[in-house]
Design a protein around this motif. Structure first.
Motif, short mmCIF file in Angstrom:
data_model
loop_
_atom_site.label_atom_id
_atom_site.label_comp_id
_atom_site.label_asym_id
_atom_site.label_seq_id
_atom_site.Cartn_x
_atom_site.Cartn_y
_atom_site.Cartn_z
N ALA A 152 -7.08 -1.10 1.90
CA ALA A 152 -7.90 0.10 1.55
C ALA A 152 -7.26 1.03 0.77
CB ALA A 152 -8.25 0.62 2.97
N GLY B 146 -12.42 7.23 6.58
CA GLY B 146 -12.02 5.78 6.71
C GLY B 146 -11.90 5.54 8.18
N SER C 254 0.75 -1.17 0.01
CA SER C 254 -0.07 -0.10 0.14
C SER C 254 0.75 1.30 0.01
CB SER C 254 -0.84 0.02 1.30
OG SER C 254 -1.78 -1.26 1.22
N VAL D 273 -5.73 3.80 8.79
CA VAL D 273 -7.03 3.32 8.03
C VAL D 273 -6.37 1.95 7.24
CG1 VAL D 273 -8.39 3.62 5.83
CG2 VAL D 273 -7.95 5.26 7.68
N ASP D 274 -5.33 1.83 6.81
CA ASP D 274 -4.97 0.75 6.02
C ASP D 274 -4.61 -0.48 7.10
OD1 ASP D 274 -4.18 -0.46 3.29
OD2 ASP D 274 -2.24 -0.94 4.54
N ALA E 33 -6.36 -0.92 9.65
CA ALA E 33 -7.97 -1.46 10.16
C ALA E 33 -8.54 -2.09 8.92
CB ALA E 33 -8.79 -0.23 10.54
N ARG E 34 -8.22 -1.63 7.74
CA ARG E 34 -8.88 -2.27 6.75
C ARG E 34 -7.62 -2.87 5.70
NH1 ARG E 34 -12.11 0.09 3.32
NH2 ARG E 34 -11.76 2.23 4.11
N GLY F 230 -15.17 4.92 9.77
CA GLY F 230 -16.03 4.03 9.24
C GLY F 230 -17.33 4.22 9.26
#
Length: 678
Positions: A212, A229, A184, A205-206, A208-209, A232
């Motif tokens: 993303a 993000g 990413s 954010v990345d 957590a998901r 959420g």
């Protein structure tokens, strides 16, 4: 044989934490090195470190890194948050007393932009007295004043660092220490650039998901997308409303949340808010990081503009309640929070100076101040105006606010907010042409009644920035608005400026240009007004929220009582002609302002007023002349005189009396509403 087990010798937990934070820290090596030299006491090292840059650029992160280094060296730290520093230099000195007494101590003031007004006092009076080896770190959004960076006396003692984005190597390092997957990395770098806050939020954010970030593309909405993000899916509509509160309020407490969202579980909502990754906690409540606030606020305004405006109204109502109920010193702080809601409104943003760089404080007038004020008035407005300052000091000394440099008695500006009760004092009218013009305007437009008064900011004189937006005008306007919210019996409020054309543009939509231009000496002034009876304070704020121009306080066909009388005559003359009556100027008056059928209602109002004249023995003949001339449809005035049973000369006298009396009664109703005629 016995054996003993020796406990392992290791580093303290505090030292382990410091080293872990040091490993995670990225960039800013020049600043860290300079501060390290100061800690080691090198001869040419700086003693004062001034760090500045925009929101989200990493100032607070750097400050925490420097604080860790100071603790590691055994230095005693004094840490202050600029958002909550008292406006009293004496209170600041009390909080930082250790720096004056303890050699080698370190003072840290983060968010220094919120107490920038202290700057002059710090440079001139406080910093030269710090103990041997003591160090100071100031961190804020704004650069230091040029006069200090250019002062050769400070050249070796002051280190100024303007923080910018991280370079590519540093940005990649920050993403790595925040656990971003290598897959990413390129997407985040394209998206967030070198902004440390954006990089950190993107990594969160990345994490957590996973993956993303690969879905993002560069845009000007970086922070907004990152915050969306992070949040959420908002758990419920109530949580969304809570987010609207915290995005607009300066600081949010559980009590403010409850007031803004009555009937909701404010405790649960507050707990959710404070755990959001971009939220910060203070002794006065929580608030989002400035960059995050603007992103959240802008996103909410875009998604739900009506809800955004409604929440602003609710917060405004709560602040107004506090302003009216709190002690005056507390109410002044709430007033500042109220106007913070409108910081993005052009008419507020152009006039209010939110940077707080004024280095000034608002004090009452002292007897020994008079000569200084008169000298300032002479310098800015001429000797004639200075004599009027002298006059009003004698008449209303309590009306004056004196603005002094923080930490000393030097006066830099002053203002005078006059209270002019009904009836006007003849000596005021004879002495001050501006006050005389104000009374003439008010009496010809909407005369104040007995028990009411005019409030006028007669002088606001700051020689260094005369009548341009400045902290002085902000302080003066803040106190004026506080007085408006708490006052009773105020009719007109007025501000006075020389550059009337410029201020007319600045106040467009919020205050009306009265159009009068009184002269004092060789100077011409403009009056900017609002009729607080016609547009109460709450309604005025609503106009600002909705960006709707505040109604100009004027009679329907102009700005005079005579013009109103002409509109009454016109309506009577067209009484028998429905088409002409339907476009009568009197239909624009407040007499039928809220009517769904203004033509019928105006007829009813006029008929009621004519009937009311007949209830007064002094006006019976006048009422008969009006009825005969206009309401009964006599073809000529001679026929009307015969119908009224009067000689023509007598009829003409009573008709004039009737028109004047009817105009007076309808004018009174237009201003104050219908009432029984005494």
């Amino acid at each position: 044989m016995t054996s003993s087990v020796q406990a392992p010798v290791g580093r303290s937990l505090g030292e382990r934490l410091r080293q872990a934070r040091a490993r995670a820290f990225v960039g800013r090596q020049g600043e860290v090195a300079a501060f390290g030299a100061a800690l080691r006491g090198e001869a040419d090292a700086a003693l004062v470190f001034y760090i500045h840059g925009p929101g989200g650029i990493g100032k607070s992160t750097l400050v925490r890194r420097l604080a860790d280094e100071a603790r590691h060296e055994g230095r005693l730290l004094v840490e202050l948050d600029g958002r909550f520093v008292s406006r009293s230099p004496a209170d600041f000195e009390k909080s930082a007393q250790t720096l004056l007494e303890q050699p080698g101590s370190v003072l840290i003031v983060d968010s220094f932009e919120h107490c920038q007004w202290l700057q002059t006092w710090l440079w001139q009076q406080f910093l030269p007295r710090i103990a041997d080896g003591a160090l100071v770190i100031l961190a804020g959004r704004e650069a230091p004043a040029a006069e200090w960076t250019a002062d050769p006396g400070w050249a070796g003692a002051l280190h100024v660092a303007e923080l910018g984005p991280l370079d590519e190597v540093e940005a990649r390092r920050l993403l790595a220490v925040n656990g971003l997957s290598s897959a990413s990395e390129e997407a985040v770098l394209r998206f967030a650039g070198g902004n440390p806050l954006a990089l950190s939020l993107a990594a969160a954010v990345d994490a957590a998901r996973p993956g993303a970030a690969r879905e993002w593309s560069p845009s000007g909405e970086t922070l907004r997308t990152l915050i969306a993000g992070l949040i959420g899916e908002v758990p419920s509509p109530e949580h969304r409303r809570a987010l609207e509160v915290v995005a607009q309020a300066y600081t949010t407490t559980e009590e403010l949340l409850q007031a803004a969202l009555p009937g909701q579980d404010s405790h649960t909502l507050f707990a959710w808010l404070r755990n959001l990754p971009f939220m910060e906690a203070t002794p006065y409540g929580i608030y989002p990081h400035d960059a995050a606030r603007e992103a959240v606020s802008g996103d909410l305004r875009w998604r739900a503009p009506n809800a955004f405006t409604e929440m602003r109204r609710r917060l405004m109502a709560e602040y107004l309640r506090q302003i009216r109920e709190a002690p005056e010193d507390q109410a002044a702080r709430v007033s500042s929070q109220l106007y913070y809601l409108f910081r993005d409104v052009k008419s507020v943003g152009e006039i209010w100076v939110w940077s707080r760089k004024g280095d000034v404080q608002d004090d009452p007038l002292r007897p020994e101040d008079a000569d200084t004020l008169i000298r300032m008035a002479t310098e800015c407005e001429g000797p004639e105006s200075a004599e009027l300052v002298r006059y009003w000091i004698e008449r209303q000394p309590q009306a004056f606010s004196v603005y002094r440099m923080a930490g000393d008695d030097r006066i830099i500006a002053f203002a005078a907010r006059l209270v002019l009760p009904v009836p006007a004092a003849p000596e005021d009218l004879a002495t001050d042409p501006v006050v005389a013009a104000a009374w003439e305007y008010c009496n010809s437009t909407a005369p104040p009644a007995e028990g009411e008064h005019i409030a006028m900011t007669r002088f606001c004189i700051y020689p260094e920035a005369y009548q341009v937006p400045s902290p002085v005008i902000t302080l003066c306007n803040s106190r004026t608005q506080l007085e408006i919210a708490r006052s009773r019996g105020r009719s007109f409020g007025m501000l006075v400026y020389q550059d009337a054309e410029t201020w007319s543009r600045r106040y467009k939509g919020t205050l009306a240009d009265a159009g009068v231009r009184p002269r004092v000496g060789d100077k011409t002034y403009g009056l900017f007004v609002n009729d607080w009876r016609q547009v109460p304070f709450e309604a005025w704020l609503n106009y600002i929220i909705t960006a709707t121009d505040v109604p100009v306080p004027a009679a329907p066909s102009g700005t005079t009582r005579d013009a109103f009388g002409e509109a009454v005559r016109e309506a009577l003359q067209h009484w028998r002609s429905p088409r002409s009556f339907a476009v009568a100027r009197l239909l624009k008056s407040r007499l039928v302002a809220d009517s769904t059928d203004p033509v019928s209602d105006l007829r009813a109002v006029i008929q009621r007023a004519v009937d009311a004249l007949g209830q007064d023995p002094r006006s019976i003949k006048a009422q008969e002349a009006l009825v005969a001339t206009y309401l009964s449809g006599a073809p000529t005035q001679e026929a009307a005189a015969r119908r009224a049973g009067m000689s023509f000369s007598t009829y003409r006298r009573h008709l004039r009396h009737g028109l004047d009396s009817l105009g007076d009664l309808l004018w009174e109703w237009d201003l104050h509403g219908p009432r029984e005629r005494s």
